[in-house]
Motif scaffolding. Structure first.
Motif, mmCIF file in Angstrom:
data_model
loop_
_atom_site.group_PDB
_atom_site.id
_atom_site.type_symbol
_atom_site.label_atom_id
_atom_site.label_comp_id
_atom_site.label_asym_id
_atom_site.label_seq_id
_atom_site.Cartn_x
_atom_site.Cartn_y
_atom_site.Cartn_z
ATOM 1 N N ALA A 92 6.700 -6.415 3.840
ATOM 2 C CA ALA A 92 6.445 -6.092 5.248
ATOM 3 C C ALA A 92 6.371 -4.591 5.491
ATOM 4 O O ALA A 92 6.894 -4.078 6.481
ATOM 5 C CB ALA A 92 7.526 -6.714 6.141
ATOM 6 N N LEU A 93 5.707 -3.879 4.582
ATOM 7 C CA LEU A 93 5.485 -2.451 4.757
ATOM 8 C C LEU A 93 4.114 -2.213 5.387
ATOM 9 O O LEU A 93 3.195 -3.012 5.234
ATOM 10 C CB LEU A 93 5.542 -1.729 3.405
ATOM 11 C CG LEU A 93 6.890 -1.765 2.669
ATOM 12 C CD1 LEU A 93 6.740 -1.117 1.302
ATOM 13 C CD2 LEU A 93 7.982 -1.073 3.474
ATOM 14 N N CYS A 94 3.995 -1.095 6.102
ATOM 15 C CA CYS A 94 2.722 -0.715 6.710
ATOM 16 C C CYS A 94 2.017 0.268 5.778
ATOM 17 O O CYS A 94 2.460 1.412 5.616
ATOM 18 C CB CYS A 94 2.937 -0.084 8.083
ATOM 19 S SG CYS A 94 3.620 -1.233 9.297
ATOM 20 N N GLU A 95 0.938 -0.199 5.174
ATOM 21 C CA GLU A 95 0.253 0.578 4.135
ATOM 22 C C GLU A 95 -0.267 1.915 4.659
ATOM 23 O O GLU A 95 -0.335 2.891 3.918
ATOM 24 C CB GLU A 95 -0.918 -0.242 3.583
ATOM 25 C CG GLU A 95 -0.513 -1.571 2.955
ATOM 26 C CD GLU A 95 -0.231 -1.460 1.479
ATOM 27 O OE1 GLU A 95 -0.880 -0.636 0.811
ATOM 28 O OE2 GLU A 95 0.655 -2.185 1.005
ATOM 29 N N ASN A 96 -0.654 1.961 5.924
ATOM 30 C CA ASN A 96 -1.273 3.169 6.461
ATOM 31 C C ASN A 96 -0.254 4.217 6.909
ATOM 32 O O ASN A 96 -0.622 5.329 7.272
ATOM 33 C CB ASN A 96 -2.185 2.819 7.641
ATOM 34 C CG ASN A 96 -1.418 2.156 8.777
ATOM 35 O OD1 ASN A 96 -0.570 1.298 8.535
ATOM 36 N ND2 ASN A 96 -1.722 2.537 10.006
ATOM 37 N N GLN A 101 7.843 7.099 7.916
ATOM 38 C CA GLN A 101 7.459 6.245 9.041
ATOM 39 C C GLN A 101 7.818 4.786 8.794
ATOM 40 O O GLN A 101 8.212 4.073 9.714
ATOM 41 C CB GLN A 101 5.951 6.399 9.300
ATOM 42 C CG GLN A 101 5.553 7.759 9.853
ATOM 43 C CD GLN A 101 4.056 7.985 9.823
ATOM 44 O OE1 GLN A 101 3.361 7.499 8.928
ATOM 45 N NE2 GLN A 101 3.549 8.717 10.808
ATOM 46 N N ASN A 102 7.700 4.329 7.554
ATOM 47 C CA ASN A 102 8.079 2.960 7.231
ATOM 48 C C ASN A 102 9.588 2.759 7.309
ATOM 49 O O ASN A 102 10.055 1.740 7.809
ATOM 50 C CB ASN A 102 7.584 2.587 5.831
ATOM 51 C CG ASN A 102 6.221 1.943 5.845
ATOM 52 O OD1 ASN A 102 6.077 0.760 6.107
ATOM 53 N ND2 ASN A 102 5.193 2.750 5.587
ATOM 54 N N GLN A 141 4.118 10.870 1.689
ATOM 55 C CA GLN A 141 2.933 10.229 1.106
ATOM 56 C C GLN A 141 2.794 8.816 1.641
ATOM 57 O O GLN A 141 3.799 8.132 1.910
ATOM 58 C CB GLN A 141 3.013 10.226 -0.418
ATOM 59 C CG GLN A 141 4.193 9.473 -1.000
ATOM 60 C CD GLN A 141 4.299 9.629 -2.499
ATOM 61 O OE1 GLN A 141 3.341 9.409 -3.203
ATOM 62 N NE2 GLN A 141 5.475 10.006 -2.981
ATOM 63 N N PRO A 142 1.567 8.345 1.846
ATOM 64 C CA PRO A 142 1.367 7.003 2.404
ATOM 65 C C PRO A 142 1.805 5.922 1.421
ATOM 66 O O PRO A 142 1.735 6.091 0.205
ATOM 67 C CB PRO A 142 -0.144 6.953 2.657
ATOM 68 C CG PRO A 142 -0.717 7.955 1.702
ATOM 69 C CD PRO A 142 0.300 9.049 1.588
ATOM 70 N N VAL A 143 2.248 4.811 1.974
ATOM 71 C CA VAL A 143 2.736 3.712 1.143
ATOM 72 C C VAL A 143 1.628 3.141 0.261
ATOM 73 O O VAL A 143 1.888 2.691 -0.864
ATOM 74 C CB VAL A 143 3.368 2.614 2.041
ATOM 75 C CG1 VAL A 143 3.522 1.304 1.288
ATOM 76 C CG2 VAL A 143 4.730 3.083 2.537
ATOM 77 N N ARG A 158 14.864 0.893 3.265
ATOM 78 C CA ARG A 158 14.804 0.601 4.701
ATOM 79 C C ARG A 158 15.899 -0.392 5.091
ATOM 80 O O ARG A 158 16.506 -0.281 6.157
ATOM 81 C CB ARG A 158 13.426 0.035 5.062
ATOM 82 C CG ARG A 158 13.243 -0.238 6.537
ATOM 83 C CD ARG A 158 11.846 -0.737 6.841
ATOM 84 N NE ARG A 158 11.542 -1.985 6.154
ATOM 85 C CZ ARG A 158 10.338 -2.564 6.169
ATOM 86 N NH1 ARG A 158 9.340 -1.986 6.805
ATOM 87 N NH2 ARG A 158 10.149 -3.696 5.536
ATOM 88 N N ALA A 159 16.182 -1.348 4.207
ATOM 89 C CA ALA A 159 17.197 -2.358 4.502
ATOM 90 C C ALA A 159 18.600 -1.779 4.554
ATOM 91 O O ALA A 159 19.467 -2.302 5.257
ATOM 92 C CB ALA A 159 17.136 -3.482 3.463
#
Length: 269
Positions: A92-96, A101-102, A141-143, A158-159
């Motif tokens: 459930a990560l946002c690739e962009n 930010q994630n 850097q982007p995911v 993140r968890a």
């Protein structure tokens, strides 16, 4: 029996979907500072049990104790408020978005009316360093540019960004190479060493034996064994997963396992 109070203690959890009973009075415990591997064949009930832990699915009956006290966990928000976090297989990560930010998605930090980018970047670097995670490149850097193992570590970081006490990992090494799997398993072990209770769902017995302290085996919706990893062999665990019992793993009164109906009598979901 451990003298330490389990962080997570589910007793007699029962769950049905229409006429199909998926969980039959399941008991499950997870201790602080330990990795508990939840194993079972497809359809054994692992996903449903995890959803009950996380408040995604409401159990029909059964007790839910957290740090020794009864609690109500009927939603993911209630689970999160206790410090229970789930890292799903899809991450459930946002690739962009970038790493920072994630990590802070939905819980951004602000200074007045604007985002406090500097603080979030500093905290992101600190949490990754605290988990001994080495990222090649910037936390900006982007995911989409990360490897599979790096994405998994971002999801895990993140968890544990908040005041987490239980982290549930769903197949964290799935589709990873050998080196990336080793990196993720080392991170799983470090989470437990930090005092968290880690629940690891995995089909990979090598991973289970490499990192877990305890193994909980489900078979057709029943918990047939909860044993210390050091007390069992690969073969015995496979027997528990595929047959619901192990003739070579004894308990008082006979082989370890449970009497279960035939799969045709009551198929689990």
């Amino acid at each position: 029996m451990s003298a330490v109070t389990p962080v997570l203690d589910l007793r007699g959890v029962h769950k049905s979907f229409g006429p199909v009973t998926v969980l039959h009075d399941v008991d499950f415990v997870a201790y602080p500072g330990e990795v508990t591997a939840l194993v079972g064949d497809n359809g054994a009930g692992k996903t449903t049990l995890v959803k009950c832990m996380a408040g995604i699915v409401r159990r029909d009956r059964g007790e839910y104790l957290f740090e020794g006290r009864p609690v109500r966990v009927d939603s993911p928000r209630e689970a999160a408020s206790l410090g229970i976090e789930v890292v799903h297989q899809d991450l459930a990560l946002c690739e962009n978005l970038d790493i920072v930010q994630n990590l802070f998605l939905g819980r951004e930090r602000r200074r007045g009316m604007v985002l406090d980018e500097a603080e979030m970047e500093e905290v992101a670097a600190d949490i990754l360093a605290g988990l001994s995670v080495r990222m090649t490149g910037s936390v900006r850097q982007p995911v989409w540019a990360l490897s599979g193992g790096q994405r998994q570590t971002v999801a895990i970081a993140r968890a544990v960004l908040g005041d987490s006490k239980v982290v549930i990992l769903d197949e964290p090494s799935s589709a990873l190479g050998v080196a990336q799997t080793r990196q993720v398993l080392e991170l799983v072990r470090r989470l437990a060493d930090r005092g968290l209770a880690v629940v690891l769902i995995s089909h990979n017995m090598n991973d289970v034996f490499a990192v877990s302290d305890r193994i909980a085996a489900l078979y057709l919706g029943r918990m047939v064994a909860q044993v210390r990893t050091a007390d069992v062999t690969h073969t015995q665990v496979v027997e528990l997963i595929t047959a619901g019992r192990s003739a070579t793993l004894e308990q008082p009164g006979g082989p370890l396992g449970a009497d279960v109906p035939s799969p045709a009598a009551e198929p689990p979901a």
